[in-house]
Design a protein around this motif. Sequence first.
Motif, PDB file in Angstrom:
ATOM      1  N   SER A 144       1.204  -1.041  -1.743  1.00  0.00           N
ATOM      2  CA  SER A 144       2.237  -0.672  -1.006  1.00  0.00           C
ATOM      3  C   SER A 144       2.112   0.179   0.193  1.00  0.00           C
ATOM      4  O   SER A 144       2.631   0.393   0.960  1.00  0.00           O
ATOM      5  CB  SER A 144       3.687  -0.779  -1.820  1.00  0.00           C
ATOM      6  N   LEU A 145       1.173   1.176  -0.416  1.00  0.00           N
ATOM      7  CA  LEU A 145       0.968   2.437   0.657  1.00  0.00           C
ATOM      8  C   LEU A 145       0.150   2.112   1.991  1.00  0.00           C
ATOM      9  O   LEU A 145       0.295   2.472   2.693  1.00  0.00           O
ATOM     10  CB  LEU A 145       0.270   3.624  -0.436  1.00  0.00           C
ATOM     11  N   LEU A 146      -0.979   0.877   1.729  1.00  0.00           N
ATOM     12  CA  LEU A 146      -1.584   0.820   2.748  1.00  0.00           C
ATOM     13  C   LEU A 146      -0.605  -0.091   3.758  1.00  0.00           C
ATOM     14  O   LEU A 146      -0.930   0.084   4.940  1.00  0.00           O
ATOM     15  CB  LEU A 146      -2.628  -0.614   2.267  1.00  0.00           C
ATOM     16  N   LYS A 147       0.384  -0.738   3.380  1.00  0.00           N
ATOM     17  CA  LYS A 147       1.468  -1.321   4.570  1.00  0.00           C
ATOM     18  C   LYS A 147       1.951  -0.202   5.250  1.00  0.00           C
ATOM     19  O   LYS A 147       2.484  -0.519   6.400  1.00  0.00           O
ATOM     20  CB  LYS A 147       2.547  -2.211   3.607  1.00  0.00           C
ATOM     21  N   GLU A 148       2.363   1.108   4.575  1.00  0.00           N
ATOM     22  CA  GLU A 148       2.874   2.216   5.277  1.00  0.00           C
ATOM     23  C   GLU A 148       2.702   3.374   4.450  1.00  0.00           C
ATOM     24  O   GLU A 148       2.930   3.393   3.204  1.00  0.00           O
ATOM     25  CB  GLU A 148       4.508   1.639   5.646  1.00  0.00           C
ATOM     26  N   ILE A 212       0.233   5.091  19.363  1.00  0.00           N
ATOM     27  CA  ILE A 212      -1.020   4.263  19.326  1.00  0.00           C
ATOM     28  C   ILE A 212      -2.140   4.855  19.007  1.00  0.00           C
ATOM     29  O   ILE A 212      -3.042   3.915  18.043  1.00  0.00           O
ATOM     30  CB  ILE A 212      -1.074   3.912  20.847  1.00  0.00           C
ATOM     31  N   GLY A 213      -2.291   6.196  19.091  1.00  0.00           N
ATOM     32  CA  GLY A 213      -3.535   6.938  18.529  1.00  0.00           C
ATOM     33  C   GLY A 213      -3.576   6.721  17.132  1.00  0.00           C
ATOM     34  O   GLY A 213      -4.725   6.491  16.586  1.00  0.00           O
ATOM     35  N   LEU A 214      -2.382   6.846  16.568  1.00  0.00           N
ATOM     36  CA  LEU A 214      -2.164   7.052  15.128  1.00  0.00           C
ATOM     37  C   LEU A 214      -2.754   5.713  14.383  1.00  0.00           C
ATOM     38  O   LEU A 214      -3.241   5.639  13.363  1.00  0.00           O
ATOM     39  CB  LEU A 214      -1.009   7.295  14.643  1.00  0.00           C
ATOM     40  N   TYR A 217      -6.249   5.412  14.291  1.00  0.00           N
ATOM     41  CA  TYR A 217      -6.940   6.217  13.131  1.00  0.00           C
ATOM     42  C   TYR A 217      -6.512   5.358  11.839  1.00  0.00           C
ATOM     43  O   TYR A 217      -7.300   5.519  11.032  1.00  0.00           O
ATOM     44  CB  TYR A 217      -6.212   7.572  13.233  1.00  0.00           C
ATOM     45  N   ASN A 218      -5.385   4.825  11.636  1.00  0.00           N
ATOM     46  CA  ASN A 218      -5.339   4.077  10.443  1.00  0.00           C
ATOM     47  C   ASN A 218      -6.137   2.963  10.198  1.00  0.00           C
ATOM     48  O   ASN A 218      -6.734   2.818   9.204  1.00  0.00           O
ATOM     49  CB  ASN A 218      -3.687   3.397  10.637  1.00  0.00           C
ATOM     50  N   PHE A 219      -6.545   2.209  11.194  1.00  0.00           N
ATOM     51  CA  PHE A 219      -7.539   1.234  11.310  1.00  0.00           C
ATOM     52  C   PHE A 219      -8.825   1.915  10.587  1.00  0.00           C
ATOM     53  O   PHE A 219      -9.600   1.332   9.795  1.00  0.00           O
ATOM     54  CB  PHE A 219      -7.708   0.723  12.818  1.00  0.00           C
ATOM     55  N   LYS A 220      -9.379   3.030  11.177  1.00  0.00           N
ATOM     56  CA  LYS A 220     -10.365   3.692  10.796  1.00  0.00           C
ATOM     57  C   LYS A 220     -10.421   4.125   9.448  1.00  0.00           C
ATOM     58  O   LYS A 220     -11.635   4.155   8.634  1.00  0.00           O
ATOM     59  CB  LYS A 220     -10.794   5.044  11.601  1.00  0.00           C
ATOM     60  N   VAL A 237      -2.936  -2.643   9.263  1.00  0.00           N
ATOM     61  CA  VAL A 237      -2.528  -1.881  10.550  1.00  0.00           C
ATOM     62  C   VAL A 237      -1.118  -2.690  11.008  1.00  0.00           C
ATOM     63  O   VAL A 237      -0.297  -2.265  11.434  1.00  0.00           O
ATOM     64  CB  VAL A 237      -3.656  -1.880  11.620  1.00  0.00           C
ATOM     65  N   GLY A 238      -1.201  -3.960  11.057  1.00  0.00           N
ATOM     66  CA  GLY A 238      -0.226  -5.051  11.455  1.00  0.00           C
ATOM     67  C   GLY A 238       1.344  -4.551  10.544  1.00  0.00           C
ATOM     68  O   GLY A 238       2.274  -4.606  11.142  1.00  0.00           O
ATOM     69  N   TRP A 239       0.946  -4.546   9.105  1.00  0.00           N
ATOM     70  CA  TRP A 239       2.059  -4.084   8.222  1.00  0.00           C
ATOM     71  C   TRP A 239       2.578  -2.578   8.865  1.00  0.00           C
ATOM     72  O   TRP A 239       3.916  -2.673   8.798  1.00  0.00           O
ATOM     73  CB  TRP A 239       1.481  -4.007   6.764  1.00  0.00           C
ATOM     74  N   ASN A 240       1.869  -1.718   9.260  1.00  0.00           N
ATOM     75  CA  ASN A 240       2.194  -0.526   9.648  1.00  0.00           C
ATOM     76  C   ASN A 240       3.121  -0.692  10.816  1.00  0.00           C
ATOM     77  O   ASN A 240       3.959   0.034  10.878  1.00  0.00           O
ATOM     78  CB  ASN A 240       0.934   0.444   9.825  1.00  0.00           C
ATOM     79  N   ILE A 241       2.536  -1.533  11.654  1.00  0.00           N
ATOM     80  CA  ILE A 241       3.446  -1.625  13.115  1.00  0.00           C
ATOM     81  C   ILE A 241       4.724  -2.038  12.736  1.00  0.00           C
ATOM     82  O   ILE A 241       6.005  -1.868  13.190  1.00  0.00           O
ATOM     83  CB  ILE A 241       2.660  -2.448  14.075  1.00  0.00           C
ATOM     84  N   PHE A 242       4.615  -3.273  11.904  1.00  0.00           N
ATOM     85  CA  PHE A 242       5.914  -4.068  11.535  1.00  0.00           C
ATOM     86  C   PHE A 242       6.829  -3.152  10.944  1.00  0.00           C
ATOM     87  O   PHE A 242       7.887  -2.906  11.333  1.00  0.00           O
ATOM     88  CB  PHE A 242       5.617  -5.110  10.449  1.00  0.00           C
ATOM     89  N   ARG A 243       6.340  -2.464   9.841  1.00  0.00           N
ATOM     90  CA  ARG A 243       7.221  -1.575   9.213  1.00  0.00           C
ATOM     91  C   ARG A 243       8.020  -0.182  10.173  1.00  0.00           C
ATOM     92  O   ARG A 243       9.097   0.005  10.076  1.00  0.00           O
ATOM     93  CB  ARG A 243       6.495  -0.542   8.079  1.00  0.00           C
TER      94      ARG A 243
END
Length: 246
Positions: A144-148, A212-214, A217-220, A237-243
């Motif tokens: 769940s933390l990976l998503k955001e 965008i920069g973050l 960094y999340n992907f890395k 990363v997609g989850w991060n954007i969605f959240r």
Amino acid sequence: MHHIVSIIMPSFNCERFISETIRSVILQSYNNWELIIVDDCSNDNSINIITNFIRHDDRIKLFLNDKNEGPAVSRNKAIKYASGKYIAFLDTDDLWNADKLQIQISFMSNNNLAFSYSAYETIDEDGNILKMTVIPQERLDYFSLLKENQIGCLTAVYDQVMLNKHYMPLIRKRQDYGLWLSILKATPYAYRVPGVLAKYRIRKNSVSSNKIGLLIYNFKLFNEHEKLSFIKSAYYVGWNIFRKLK
């Protein structure tokens, strides 16, 4: 039973805010703490301000980096020097409410928890409270933390007696996110402490304001540090954007 709490604070050119931040530690109702500040070659008045506090309170300790090495290295040095059962984090521009440690340490101790965090308010550069209060899920695991990244660095506390010391990955940004993921491989869950316990300062030109920069960094972080495949890294990363969008 009063366990010592080691508070980890990296410092770099923070003369504008650091007095108020240190004061928010000194005013804690829970007083069995040590504040470990590692200064990363500040060239403003930060060190004088910190030294002045040390004269009046020997629970505050200052270490100086030989060269500018970034917040991850500074935090890791502070973690290395920490003698407390509990490791807590506070940056030089954020603030704790006076009962933050009392509530959080009681909650962890009573429920035998290894890792916790709390909701927090947001303030602007002048200390005015903004409308957004961040209230994370009640319980978080690794996936769940990976998503955001829902854990605010200023609210995180982990028990190094239960988990051993965990350090930040040496990456330029998202180091705290990397640390929480590392801890959640050692303990299944992190838990939210009841209440809003801290104030996070949103600054105009801060590292975290470049969205965008973050994400890069999340992907890395996912791909290189967490060793997730390209596909899985992109998925999270997609989850991060969605959240962030919802």
